[in-house]
Design a protein around this motif. Structure first.
Motif, PDB file in Angstrom:
ATOM      1  N   VAL A  61       0.832  -1.202   0.000  1.00  0.00           N
ATOM      2  CA  VAL A  61       0.000   0.000   0.000  1.00  0.00           C
ATOM      3  C   VAL A  61       0.872   1.260   0.000  1.00  0.00           C
ATOM      4  N   PHE A  62       2.074   1.151   0.579  1.00  0.00           N
ATOM      5  CA  PHE A  62       2.939   2.312   0.770  1.00  0.00           C
ATOM      6  C   PHE A  62       4.104   2.324  -0.218  1.00  0.00           C
ATOM      7  N   ASP A  63       4.576   3.536  -0.522  1.00  0.00           N
ATOM      8  CA  ASP A  63       5.670   3.711  -1.476  1.00  0.00           C
ATOM      9  C   ASP A  63       7.011   3.567  -0.759  1.00  0.00           C
ATOM     10  N   ALA A  64       7.364   2.316  -0.487  1.00  0.00           N
ATOM     11  CA  ALA A  64       8.633   1.976   0.144  1.00  0.00           C
ATOM     12  C   ALA A  64       8.776   0.467   0.048  1.00  0.00           C
ATOM     13  N   GLY A  65       9.982  -0.014  -0.236  1.00  0.00           N
ATOM     14  CA  GLY A  65      10.144  -1.457  -0.317  1.00  0.00           C
ATOM     15  C   GLY A  65       9.213  -2.087  -1.337  1.00  0.00           C
ATOM     16  N   HIS A  66       8.276  -2.897  -0.860  1.00  0.00           N
ATOM     17  CA  HIS A  66       7.372  -3.634  -1.745  1.00  0.00           C
ATOM     18  C   HIS A  66       6.313  -2.770  -2.422  1.00  0.00           C
ATOM     19  N   GLY A  67       6.259  -1.496  -2.129  1.00  0.00           N
ATOM     20  CA  GLY A  67       5.322  -0.606  -2.806  1.00  0.00           C
ATOM     21  C   GLY A  67       6.017   0.426  -3.668  1.00  0.00           C
ATOM     22  N   ALA A  68       7.274   0.165  -4.017  1.00  0.00           N
ATOM     23  CA  ALA A  68       8.092   1.133  -4.751  1.00  0.00           C
ATOM     24  C   ALA A  68       7.530   1.410  -6.142  1.00  0.00           C
ATOM     25  N   VAL A  69       7.928   2.564  -6.687  1.00  0.00           N
ATOM     26  CA  VAL A  69       7.480   2.955  -8.026  1.00  0.00           C
ATOM     27  C   VAL A  69       8.661   2.943  -8.989  1.00  0.00           C
ATOM     28  N   LEU A  70       8.391   3.173 -10.260  1.00  0.00           N
ATOM     29  CA  LEU A  70       9.393   3.052 -11.310  1.00  0.00           C
ATOM     30  C   LEU A  70       9.934   4.412 -11.756  1.00  0.00           C
ATOM     31  N   ASN A  71      11.252   4.466 -12.000  1.00  0.00           N
ATOM     32  CA  ASN A  71      11.849   5.707 -12.493  1.00  0.00           C
ATOM     33  C   ASN A  71      11.694   5.806 -14.011  1.00  0.00           C
ATOM     34  N   ALA A  72      12.328   6.796 -14.614  1.00  0.00           N
ATOM     35  CA  ALA A  72      12.150   7.046 -16.045  1.00  0.00           C
ATOM     36  C   ALA A  72      12.582   5.871 -16.915  1.00  0.00           C
ATOM     37  N   CYS A  95      19.503   5.324  -3.889  1.00  0.00           N
ATOM     38  CA  CYS A  95      19.575   4.724  -5.230  1.00  0.00           C
ATOM     39  C   CYS A  95      20.011   3.261  -5.194  1.00  0.00           C
ATOM     40  N   ILE A  96      19.526   2.524  -4.198  1.00  0.00           N
ATOM     41  CA  ILE A  96      19.842   1.098  -4.140  1.00  0.00           C
ATOM     42  C   ILE A  96      18.761   0.313  -4.877  1.00  0.00           C
ATOM     43  N   LYS A  97      19.111  -0.904  -5.274  1.00  0.00           N
ATOM     44  CA  LYS A  97      18.198  -1.718  -6.064  1.00  0.00           C
ATOM     45  C   LYS A  97      18.023  -3.095  -5.457  1.00  0.00           C
ATOM     46  N   ASN A  98      16.811  -3.646  -5.637  1.00  0.00           N
ATOM     47  CA  ASN A  98      16.539  -5.054  -5.341  1.00  0.00           C
ATOM     48  C   ASN A  98      16.710  -5.439  -3.878  1.00  0.00           C
ATOM     49  N   MET A 130      27.408  -8.210   2.870  1.00  0.00           N
ATOM     50  CA  MET A 130      26.733  -8.390   4.150  1.00  0.00           C
ATOM     51  C   MET A 130      25.638  -9.459   4.087  1.00  0.00           C
ATOM     52  N   ASN A 131      25.553 -10.120   2.934  1.00  0.00           N
ATOM     53  CA  ASN A 131      24.564 -11.191   2.734  1.00  0.00           C
ATOM     54  C   ASN A 131      23.121 -10.721   2.920  1.00  0.00           C
ATOM     55  N   ILE A 132      22.872  -9.486   2.517  1.00  0.00           N
ATOM     56  CA  ILE A 132      21.501  -8.977   2.529  1.00  0.00           C
ATOM     57  C   ILE A 132      20.794  -9.483   1.280  1.00  0.00           C
ATOM     58  N   ASP A 133      19.666 -10.110   1.480  1.00  0.00           N
ATOM     59  CA  ASP A 133      18.959 -10.763   0.381  1.00  0.00           C
ATOM     60  C   ASP A 133      18.545  -9.777  -0.707  1.00  0.00           C
ATOM     61  N   LYS A 134      18.713 -10.212  -1.949  1.00  0.00           N
ATOM     62  CA  LYS A 134      18.215  -9.457  -3.090  1.00  0.00           C
ATOM     63  C   LYS A 134      16.880 -10.045  -3.535  1.00  0.00           C
ATOM     64  N   VAL A 135      16.016  -9.181  -4.025  1.00  0.00           N
ATOM     65  CA  VAL A 135      14.730  -9.626  -4.551  1.00  0.00           C
ATOM     66  C   VAL A 135      14.575  -9.072  -5.967  1.00  0.00           C
ATOM     67  N   PRO A 136      13.850  -9.767  -6.820  1.00  0.00           N
ATOM     68  CA  PRO A 136      13.652  -9.249  -8.182  1.00  0.00           C
ATOM     69  C   PRO A 136      12.833  -7.978  -8.181  1.00  0.00           C
ATOM     70  N   THR A 137      13.081  -7.122  -9.163  1.00  0.00           N
ATOM     71  CA  THR A 137      12.394  -5.837  -9.241  1.00  0.00           C
ATOM     72  C   THR A 137      10.886  -5.993  -9.247  1.00  0.00           C
ATOM     73  N   ASP A 138      10.384  -6.997  -9.987  1.00  0.00           N
ATOM     74  CA  ASP A 138       8.926  -7.123 -10.089  1.00  0.00           C
ATOM     75  C   ASP A 138       8.274  -7.516  -8.774  1.00  0.00           C
ATOM     76  N   GLU A 139       9.055  -7.993  -7.819  1.00  0.00           N
ATOM     77  CA  GLU A 139       8.503  -8.297  -6.495  1.00  0.00           C
ATOM     78  C   GLU A 139       8.246  -7.026  -5.694  1.00  0.00           C
ATOM     79  N   LEU A 140       8.954  -5.952  -6.052  1.00  0.00           N
ATOM     80  CA  LEU A 140       8.820  -4.692  -5.318  1.00  0.00           C
ATOM     81  C   LEU A 140       7.795  -3.745  -5.931  1.00  0.00           C
ATOM     82  N   VAL A 141       7.352  -4.015  -7.135  1.00  0.00           N
ATOM     83  CA  VAL A 141       6.493  -3.076  -7.867  1.00  0.00           C
ATOM     84  C   VAL A 141       5.088  -3.646  -8.014  1.00  0.00           C
ATOM     85  N   THR A 142       4.098  -2.881  -7.623  1.00  0.00           N
ATOM     86  CA  THR A 142       2.716  -3.330  -7.739  1.00  0.00           C
ATOM     87  C   THR A 142       2.200  -3.133  -9.164  1.00  0.00           C
TER      88      THR A 142
END
Length: 312
Positions: A61-72, A95-98, A130-142
């Motif tokens: 629901v929120f614009d952060a993490g799993h509710g992120a939006v797309l740049n140009a 400007c971090i990704k995934n 630091m072994n922080i998990d990466k997730v695919p972009t489409d998992e973050l964008v509604t």
């Protein structure tokens, strides 16, 4: 001296549409409850803030993490900050990704590096170490975020045409004070639809998107990033408090100054070193919630306040 623990959270100040109103209220209420459960059991304000913001990042629901939006370019760039009022330690990423939970990564930067901010490819490289998990972009964008971006492409609409309006999704954040009197804050954002690649707003900037100092209070801001940066909104609120203003008056005067000086709108949450708090905004709506003692307080519209009893 034992303090009364308090946490306040927000889900972004913007023209929240009616179809997101109820889910926005539920989201901030649950985040406030999550953070307060940590405080009530003797946990730190840092852990409460991180946990509350992570819950908001996990909510599409929120614009952060799993509710992120797309740049140009149709990609996701995420920003976040977390700050410890006890020693002014801060960690920020831009400007971090995934990465699904940028606020967690920001805390890693604070605790595992001698730096205050990491950005772009270098930040992502460190996240891998630091072994922080990466997730695919489409998992973050509604689906809605994708449709919104496609509309921009179809009509060749520049982000500048909507940039300082209330139509843009925004930020999430939390502030807290624990039983030992330590203050913390955190802010996280998924960006602005169709923004220029590499654009960074106020969210990860110390003194603009957030600030915490045990000698005064903690603030997390939301709204038009460029305006917030120009007036260093978070630090301006605390400056007003240091001059003797209440959290509510300090917040109102800071938002009024931003509107008059740079024509910017937004909102913020603040808690003082004595546990007084406020949630104020100059946009159409802002989802917010606070938890203290056995009371949950929350709102969405100007002048609107609801209260519920917290489960023991």
């Amino acid at each position: 001296m034992v303090r009364k623990p308090v946490i306040v959270v927000h889900g972004g100040a913007w023209a929240i549409p009616d179809d997101l109103a109820e889910s926005s209220k539920i989201g901030v209420k649950n985040a406030a409850k999550c953070g307060f459960s940590i405080l009530a059991s003797g946990g730190s304000s840092m852990q409460a803030v991180e946990s509350a913001v992570r819950m908001l990042e996990d909510n599409p629901v929120f614009d952060a993490g799993h509710g992120a939006v797309l740049n140009a370019n149709g990609d996701v760039e995420l920003d976040a900050i977390i700050m410890d009022g006890k020693n002014l330690a801060v960690g920020a990423v831009s400007c971090i990704k995934n990465i699904a939970n940028p606020v967690m990564f920001a805390r890693t930067v604070m605790e595992k590096t001698p730096h205050s901010m990491l950005t772009g490819a270098g930040a992502n490289t460190f996240a891998e170490r630091m072994n922080i998990d990466k997730v695919p972009t489409d998992e973050l964008v509604t689906e809605n975020a994708t449709k919104e971006w496609e509309k921009y492409q179809l009509y060749k609409q520049s982000v500048t045409s909507l940039f300082n309006t209330e139509k843009m999704h925004d930020t999430v954040g939390a502030v807290a004070i624990d039983s030992e009197g330590n203050l913390s804050c955190g802010t996280s954002t998924g960006g602005i639809t169709n923004k220029m690649v590499g654009r960074v707003g106020d969210s990860p900037i110390v003194g603009s998107g957030a600030y915490a100092d045990n000698f005064c209070g903690a603030v997390s801001t939301t709204g038009h990033g460029e305006s917030i940066m120009k007036v260093t909104l978070a630090r301006l609120v605390l400056f007003n408090m240091q001059r003797g203003e209440t959290p509510q008056n300090a917040a109102d005067h800071a938002l009024e100054y931003m509107k008059n000086r740079v024509h910017g709108s937004g909102g913020l949450i603040v808690v003082s070193k004595s546990g007084e708090w406020a949630a104020r905004f100059s946009t159409k709506r802002m989802a917010w919630a606070s938890a203290e003692n056995n009371l949950l307080t929350y709102g969405l519209n100007p002048g609107e306040t609801f209260q519920e009893t917290l489960d023991p």
